[in-house]
Design a protein around this motif. Sequence first.
Motif, mmCIF file in Angstrom:
data_model
loop_
_atom_site.group_PDB
_atom_site.id
_atom_site.type_symbol
_atom_site.label_atom_id
_atom_site.label_comp_id
_atom_site.label_asym_id
_atom_site.label_seq_id
_atom_site.Cartn_x
_atom_site.Cartn_y
_atom_site.Cartn_z
ATOM 1 N N ASP A 63 36.137 59.451 15.196
ATOM 2 C CA ASP A 63 36.148 60.265 16.408
ATOM 3 C C ASP A 63 34.794 60.944 16.625
ATOM 4 O O ASP A 63 34.281 60.981 17.739
ATOM 5 N N ILE A 64 34.213 61.481 15.558
ATOM 6 C CA ILE A 64 32.924 62.170 15.667
ATOM 7 C C ILE A 64 31.834 61.172 16.047
ATOM 8 O O ILE A 64 31.012 61.445 16.919
ATOM 9 N N SER B 180 32.215 58.358 17.644
ATOM 10 C CA SER B 180 32.468 57.943 19.020
ATOM 11 C C SER B 180 31.980 59.021 19.993
ATOM 12 O O SER B 180 31.376 58.710 21.022
ATOM 13 N N GLU B 181 32.217 60.269 19.662
ATOM 14 C CA GLU B 181 31.767 61.378 20.509
ATOM 15 C C GLU B 181 30.244 61.417 20.590
ATOM 16 O O GLU B 181 29.674 61.621 21.659
ATOM 17 N N GLU B 182 29.577 61.184 19.465
ATOM 18 C CA GLU B 182 28.114 61.182 19.453
ATOM 19 C C GLU B 182 27.552 60.042 20.299
ATOM 20 O O GLU B 182 26.589 60.233 21.050
ATOM 21 N N PHE C 120 29.074 58.560 22.803
ATOM 22 C CA PHE C 120 29.345 58.887 24.202
ATOM 23 C C PHE C 120 28.315 59.882 24.726
ATOM 24 O O PHE C 120 27.746 59.679 25.805
ATOM 25 N N MET C 121 28.068 60.948 23.979
ATOM 26 C CA MET C 121 27.143 61.976 24.447
ATOM 27 C C MET C 121 25.730 61.418 24.623
ATOM 28 O O MET C 121 25.056 61.729 25.594
ATOM 29 N N CYS D 112 32.412 62.899 34.234
ATOM 30 C CA CYS D 112 32.186 62.946 32.795
ATOM 31 C C CYS D 112 33.507 63.028 32.039
ATOM 32 O O CYS D 112 33.721 62.334 31.043
ATOM 33 N N SER D 113 34.403 63.862 32.525
ATOM 34 C CA SER D 113 35.704 64.025 31.885
ATOM 35 C C SER D 113 36.490 62.709 31.877
ATOM 36 O O SER D 113 37.072 62.313 30.858
ATOM 37 N N TRP E 12 34.915 60.235 29.455
ATOM 38 C CA TRP E 12 35.249 60.531 28.064
ATOM 39 C C TRP E 12 36.673 60.074 27.748
ATOM 40 O O TRP E 12 36.925 59.454 26.722
ATOM 41 N N ARG E 13 37.618 60.382 28.662
ATOM 42 C CA ARG E 13 39.007 59.970 28.433
ATOM 43 C C ARG E 13 39.139 58.449 28.357
ATOM 44 O O ARG E 13 39.986 57.932 27.634
ATOM 45 N N ASP F 195 37.222 54.650 25.358
ATOM 46 C CA ASP F 195 37.706 53.543 24.535
ATOM 47 C C ASP F 195 37.847 52.246 25.341
ATOM 48 O O ASP F 195 37.892 51.157 24.786
#
Length: 180
Positions: free
Chosen positions: A10-11, A13-15, A17-18, A50-51, A54-55, A58
Amino acid sequence: MNNPEDLKTDIASEEVFMQLFLQSERRILGFILALVPHLADAEDLLQETCSIMWRKFDQFERNTDFTAWGISIARYRVLTYRRKAASSKVRFNDQLLEKIADAAIGVSMKSDERALALQTCLAALREKDRELIRLRYFAENSTKQTAEQLGRSVDSVYKALNRVHDSLLWCIRRSLLGEV
């Protein structure tokens, strides 16, 4: 309790994405601004976009154009915004909006080409010219401050900047025409 491996994924993937979003944010906002008259509304639409991105991250296909994916999501957000704002006195029809959206995408892509050409041309400058550009524009100094830092007259710095500007313009035009 979450599995530690899931948390690491998850971390990561978040990195990812950002990093992708920050590289694309200006182009997506530029696209929205081409279609929405008010900056505050455009910024709200960017946040919504952006929201959603992010959702749905995947669902994003890796190694495809992240910015284009974001712009397509932004396009739907703008259409929804326009339906809600239909009571506004000034309203474009949907066909015109689509033409503007397509043109904004084209301008955005050309802007990227120009930025890449500028980057290449800056790298090709002589070291002292790159330093002049760095001091004046990247360090956000005035021409007078740049002259003081270089121990030169303001007039000579103006002339040097003019010469470098001409050189960069010539280089960028050649690059965009594929002559470099």
